[in-house]
Design an enzyme around this catalytic site. Structure first.
Site, PDB file in Angstrom:
ATOM      1  N   HIS A 142      32.054-113.956  91.977  1.00 10.13           N
ATOM      2  CA  HIS A 142      32.783-115.228  91.870  1.00 10.13           C
ATOM      3  C   HIS A 142      31.989-116.360  92.510  1.00 10.13           C
ATOM      4  CE1 HIS A 142      37.195-113.876  90.978  1.00 10.13           C
ATOM      5  NE2 HIS A 142      36.311-113.293  90.191  1.00 10.13           N
ATOM      6  N   TYR A 156      44.718-119.456  96.676  1.00 13.14           N
ATOM      7  CA  TYR A 156      45.519-119.347  97.902  1.00 13.14           C
ATOM      8  C   TYR A 156      46.435-120.575  97.921  1.00 13.14           C
ATOM      9  CZ  TYR A 156      41.851-116.159  99.730  1.00 13.14           C
ATOM     10  OH  TYR A 156      40.950-115.135  99.925  1.00 13.14           O
ATOM     11  N   PRO A 176      44.708-111.178 106.650  1.00 12.40           N
ATOM     12  CA  PRO A 176      43.865-111.065 105.446  1.00 12.40           C
ATOM     13  C   PRO A 176      43.516-112.394 104.771  1.00 12.40           C
ATOM     14  CG  PRO A 176      46.106-110.294 105.012  1.00 12.40           C
ATOM     15  CD  PRO A 176      46.038-110.572 106.471  1.00 12.40           C
ATOM     16  N   LYS A 203      38.391-111.109 105.420  1.00 13.27           N
ATOM     17  CA  LYS A 203      37.317-110.786 106.348  1.00 13.27           C
ATOM     18  C   LYS A 203      37.342-109.354 106.906  1.00 13.27           C
ATOM     19  CE  LYS A 203      35.068-114.568 106.361  1.00 13.27           C
ATOM     20  NZ  LYS A 203      34.648-114.345 104.979  1.00 13.27           N
ATOM     21  N   TYR A 210      33.720-118.588 104.175  1.00 11.16           N
ATOM     22  CA  TYR A 210      34.295-117.667 103.197  1.00 11.16           C
ATOM     23  C   TYR A 210      33.253-116.690 102.662  1.00 11.16           C
ATOM     24  CZ  TYR A 210      37.561-116.017  99.647  1.00 11.16           C
ATOM     25  OH  TYR A 210      38.396-115.238  98.896  1.00 11.16           O
TER      26      TYR A 210
HETATM   27  P1  RFL Z   1      40.211 -98.040 108.112  1.00 11.63           P
HETATM   28  O1  RFL Z   1      40.003 -98.379 106.659  1.00 11.63           O
HETATM   29  O2  RFL Z   1      41.563 -98.192 108.663  1.00 11.63           O
HETATM   30  O3  RFL Z   1      39.699 -96.553 108.292  1.00 11.63           O
HETATM   31  C1  RFL Z   1      39.940 -95.843 109.484  1.00 11.63           C
HETATM   32  C2  RFL Z   1      39.933 -94.379 109.156  1.00 11.63           C
HETATM   33  O4  RFL Z   1      40.115 -93.639 110.368  1.00 11.63           O
HETATM   34  C3  RFL Z   1      41.035 -92.610 110.127  1.00 11.63           C
HETATM   35  N1  RFL Z   1      41.696 -92.190 111.365  1.00 11.63           N
HETATM   36  C4  RFL Z   1      41.414 -91.044 112.008  1.00 11.63           C
HETATM   37  N2  RFL Z   1      40.513 -90.070 111.761  1.00 11.63           N
HETATM   38  C5  RFL Z   1      40.490 -89.002 112.605  1.00 11.63           C
HETATM   39  N3  RFL Z   1      41.346 -88.890 113.661  1.00 11.63           N
HETATM   40  C6  RFL Z   1      42.260 -89.836 113.952  1.00 11.63           C
HETATM   41  N4  RFL Z   1      43.111 -89.679 114.968  1.00 11.63           N
HETATM   42  C7  RFL Z   1      42.311 -90.990 113.105  1.00 11.63           C
HETATM   43  N5  RFL Z   1      43.072 -92.088 113.089  1.00 11.63           N
HETATM   44  C8  RFL Z   1      42.683 -92.811 112.041  1.00 11.63           C
HETATM   45  C9  RFL Z   1      42.016 -93.199 109.125  1.00 11.63           C
HETATM   46  O5  RFL Z   1      42.736 -92.185 108.407  1.00 11.63           O
HETATM   47  C10 RFL Z   1      41.078 -94.001 108.242  1.00 11.63           C
HETATM   48  O6  RFL Z   1      40.624 -93.241 107.130  1.00 11.63           O
HETATM   49  O7  RFL Z   1      39.224 -98.882 109.052  1.00 11.63           O
HETATM   50  P2  RFL Z   1      37.742 -99.426 108.800  1.00 11.63           P
HETATM   51  O8  RFL Z   1      36.865 -98.369 108.205  1.00 11.63           O
HETATM   52  O9  RFL Z   1      37.379-100.118 110.045  1.00 11.63           O
HETATM   53  O10 RFL Z   1      37.876-100.517 107.615  1.00 11.63           O
HETATM   54  C11 RFL Z   1      38.562-101.704 107.841  1.00 11.63           C
HETATM   55  C12 RFL Z   1      39.295-102.121 106.586  1.00 11.63           C
HETATM   56  O11 RFL Z   1      39.996-101.034 106.029  1.00 11.63           O
HETATM   57  C13 RFL Z   1      40.286-103.248 106.912  1.00 11.63           C
HETATM   58  O12 RFL Z   1      39.693-104.221 107.740  1.00 11.63           O
HETATM   59  C14 RFL Z   1      40.780-103.978 105.676  1.00 11.63           C
HETATM   60  O13 RFL Z   1      41.315-103.135 104.699  1.00 11.63           O
HETATM   61  C15 RFL Z   1      41.845-104.955 106.160  1.00 11.63           C
HETATM   62  N6  RFL Z   1      42.636-105.395 105.096  1.00 11.63           N
HETATM   63  C16 RFL Z   1      42.112-106.322 104.272  1.00 11.63           C
HETATM   64  N7  RFL Z   1      40.868-106.811 104.534  1.00 11.63           N
HETATM   65  C17 RFL Z   1      40.318-107.696 103.719  1.00 11.63           C
HETATM   66  O14 RFL Z   1      39.159-108.090 103.943  1.00 11.63           O
HETATM   67  N8  RFL Z   1      41.030-108.167 102.629  1.00 11.63           N
HETATM   68  C18 RFL Z   1      42.277-107.688 102.335  1.00 11.63           C
HETATM   69  O15 RFL Z   1      42.853-108.060 101.358  1.00 11.63           O
HETATM   70  C19 RFL Z   1      42.875-106.736 103.158  1.00 11.63           C
HETATM   71  N9  RFL Z   1      44.099-106.234 102.902  1.00 11.63           N
HETATM   72  C20 RFL Z   1      43.911-104.851 104.868  1.00 11.63           C
HETATM   73  C21 RFL Z   1      44.623-105.276 103.736  1.00 11.63           C
HETATM   74  C22 RFL Z   1      44.474-103.884 105.723  1.00 11.63           C
HETATM   75  C23 RFL Z   1      45.730-103.346 105.487  1.00 11.63           C
HETATM   76  N10 RFL Z   1      46.260-102.381 106.435  1.00 11.63           N
HETATM   77  C24 RFL Z   1      45.553-102.113 107.634  1.00 11.63           C
HETATM   78  C25 RFL Z   1      47.452-101.704 106.340  1.00 11.63           C
HETATM   79  C26 RFL Z   1      45.862-104.738 103.457  1.00 11.63           C
HETATM   80  C27 RFL Z   1      46.416-103.758 104.315  1.00 11.63           C
HETATM   81  C28 RFL Z   1      47.752-103.213 103.920  1.00 11.63           C
HETATM   82  C1  PHB Z   2      42.959-108.861  97.648  1.00 11.27           C
HETATM   83  O1  PHB Z   2      42.518-108.951  96.488  1.00 11.27           O
HETATM   84  O2  PHB Z   2      43.603-107.882  98.021  1.00 11.27           O
HETATM   85  C2  PHB Z   2      42.692-109.962  98.590  1.00 11.27           C
HETATM   86  C3  PHB Z   2      41.800-110.961  98.265  1.00 11.27           C
HETATM   87  C4  PHB Z   2      41.563-111.998  99.159  1.00 11.27           C
HETATM   88  C5  PHB Z   2      42.209-112.013 100.369  1.00 11.27           C
HETATM   89  C6  PHB Z   2      43.097-111.001 100.692  1.00 11.27           C
HETATM   90  C7  PHB Z   2      43.336-109.977  99.803  1.00 11.27           C
HETATM   91  O3  PHB Z   2      41.991-113.032 101.222  1.00 11.27           O
END
Ligand code: RFL
Ligand code: PHB
Length: 389
Positions: free
Chosen positions: A72, A200, A292, A296, A384
């Protein structure tokens, strides 16, 4: 078992780091509490910065991302009436890649076995020991048997609720936190996106985001009070609300369809310092959370991994421990800037319960200023696409 690096967590941080180390001949083992399919069922981030794309390229795991991901050149802010386009390509020379966290994680998981990377799924009761020494170890149970992994370093990639951060003594650690009074209700549906770029929106009724996973799969969000239950939101109710909040231009192009996933994610800003204690390094959500709004979270996990892999490779290949010693300071400098950006965009784009008409006018004035100022747009675009690592 004995290895050089024990990695806890097989989310994007743990898998990226494990592949980077393995590719350079450093031995590592990944311990994960869940199953692979469970991890792939979690719908999370959708926008990748260059740092994240670059790591996948370096690993030679970018083929599907390049074929199926959508680069994008811009995104939009909206105030309920109009779209304010931020031309990130023109303002920074860079793009972002729309490619779901699920797909990136799948690519990393599927490459593990062919590359000889050991991931132990369903590892229960993971506990860290002797992290202040040069000979830390991890214990876990699997199928009723207790196991022990000895390593030179342990890397906590176990997300916000994992045990790694909690192993650091309270006397050493410090937390900084803001919990927001709303969450994002997300809906995933196999319908074409309403716009070719993200929107957004800050409408009088609240926040909305139009995002996408492909040309035939859309991801939308609205903010709702944290007390809300997902069961109370039928698909129709969500589509109705999106049509209002995203403004008339986007609403005219919304295609409605049955949800394939619906969930509410709470919003939080959180930083834990330091990100290294003795032989334990923290990466990703284990050390910090951003709301979110700036996309980031996943990208910060990738930049932590970039710094951690450099430090670990310097240690194992050149016997140089300086980068390990400096890891926390280096990573936190970038983390705090991403925290600032995510917080400021959250403040700009959401209605807070205590806000009155004054705060609303300030938000609208800021959006109007951004619409008219190249300098303001450049600041947003630069953050961004991701600050340099
Ligand atoms: P993760 O992806 O949470 O992975 C951590 C892993 O550790 C495991 N774990 C364990 N393993 C062994 N023993 C234990 N006791 C453990 N406890 C936990 C878990 O099962 C898991 O597999 O962390 P990581 O790798 O640091 O990655 C970070 C990202 O996942 C996170 O920052 C993003 O997904 C945040 N986030 C979003 N970020 C964005 O940039 N854009 C988004 O749109 C966005 N949407 C989101 C999100 C996070 C969400 N969460 C936390 C519920 C939406 C949601 C719903
Ligand atoms: C998403 O596609 O899940 C998404 C994209 C941008 C954001 C947050 C979530 O800032």
């Amino acid at each position: 078992m004995k290895t050089q690096v024990a990695i806890i967590g097989a989310g994007p941080a743990g898998l990226l780091l494990a592949h980077l180390l393995k590719a350079e001949g450093v031995d590592c083992i990944v311990l994960e509490r869940q199953t692979g399919p469970y991890i792939l069922s979690r719908i999370r981030a959708g926008v990748l910065e260059q740092v994240t794309v670059g790591l996948m390229e370096r690993l030679g795991l970018d083929a599907r991302m390049k074929a199926e991901g959508l680069p994008h050149d811009g995104f939009n802010l909206a105030d309920g009436e109009r779209l304010i386009r931020i031309d990130i390509k023109a303002l920074t020379g860079k793009q972002v890649m729309v490619y779901g966290q699920t797909e990136l994680t799948r690519d990393l998981m599927e490459a593990a076995e062919p590359r000889g990377l050991e991931i132990i799924y369903e590892a229960a009761d993971v506990a860290l020991h002797h992290i202040e020494s040069d000979a830390p170890f991890v214990t876990y149970t699997k199928n009723g048997a207790e196991h022990r992994v000895d390593a030179r370093f342990i890397i906590g990639c176990d997300g916000f609720h994992g045990p790694s951060r909690q192993t650091i003594p309270a006397s050493v650690g410090r937390t900084f936190e803001r919990v927001y009074p709303f969450g994002w209700l997300g809906i995933l549906a196999d319908v074409p996106p309403c716009n070719h770029e993200l929107i957004y929106a800050n409408h009088d009724r609240g926040f909305a985001l139009a995002s996408q996973r492909s040309n035939v799969r859309s991801r939308y969000y609205i903010d709702v009070p944290v007390t809300e239950r997902v069961e109370d939101w039928s698909d129709e109710r969500i589509w109705d609300e999106l049509s209002i909040r995203l403004g008339p231009e986007a609403a005219a192009h919304i295609t409605r369809g049955a949800s394939i996933e619906k969930s509410i994610a709470p919003l939080r800003s959180f930083v834990f310092e330091p990100m290294r204690h003795g032989s334990l390094l923290l990466c990703g959500d284990a050390a910090h959370i951003v709301p979110p709004t700036g996309a980031k979270g996943l990208n910060l996990a990738a930049s932590d991994v970039h710094y951690a892999s450099e430090a670990l490779l310097a240690f194992f290949k050149s016997n140089d421990g300086d980068a390990i010693a400096g890891y926390s300071e280096k990573a936190l400098a970038r983390v705090w800037k991403a925290e600032r950006f995510s917080w400021s965009l959250t403040k700009l784009m959401h209605r807070f319960p205590d806000d009155g008409v004054f705060e609303r006018r300030i938000q609208l004035a800021e959006l109007d200023y951004i619409a008219s100022s190249d300098a303001a747009q450049r600041v947003i675009a630069e953050n961004y696409v991701g600050l340099p690592v």
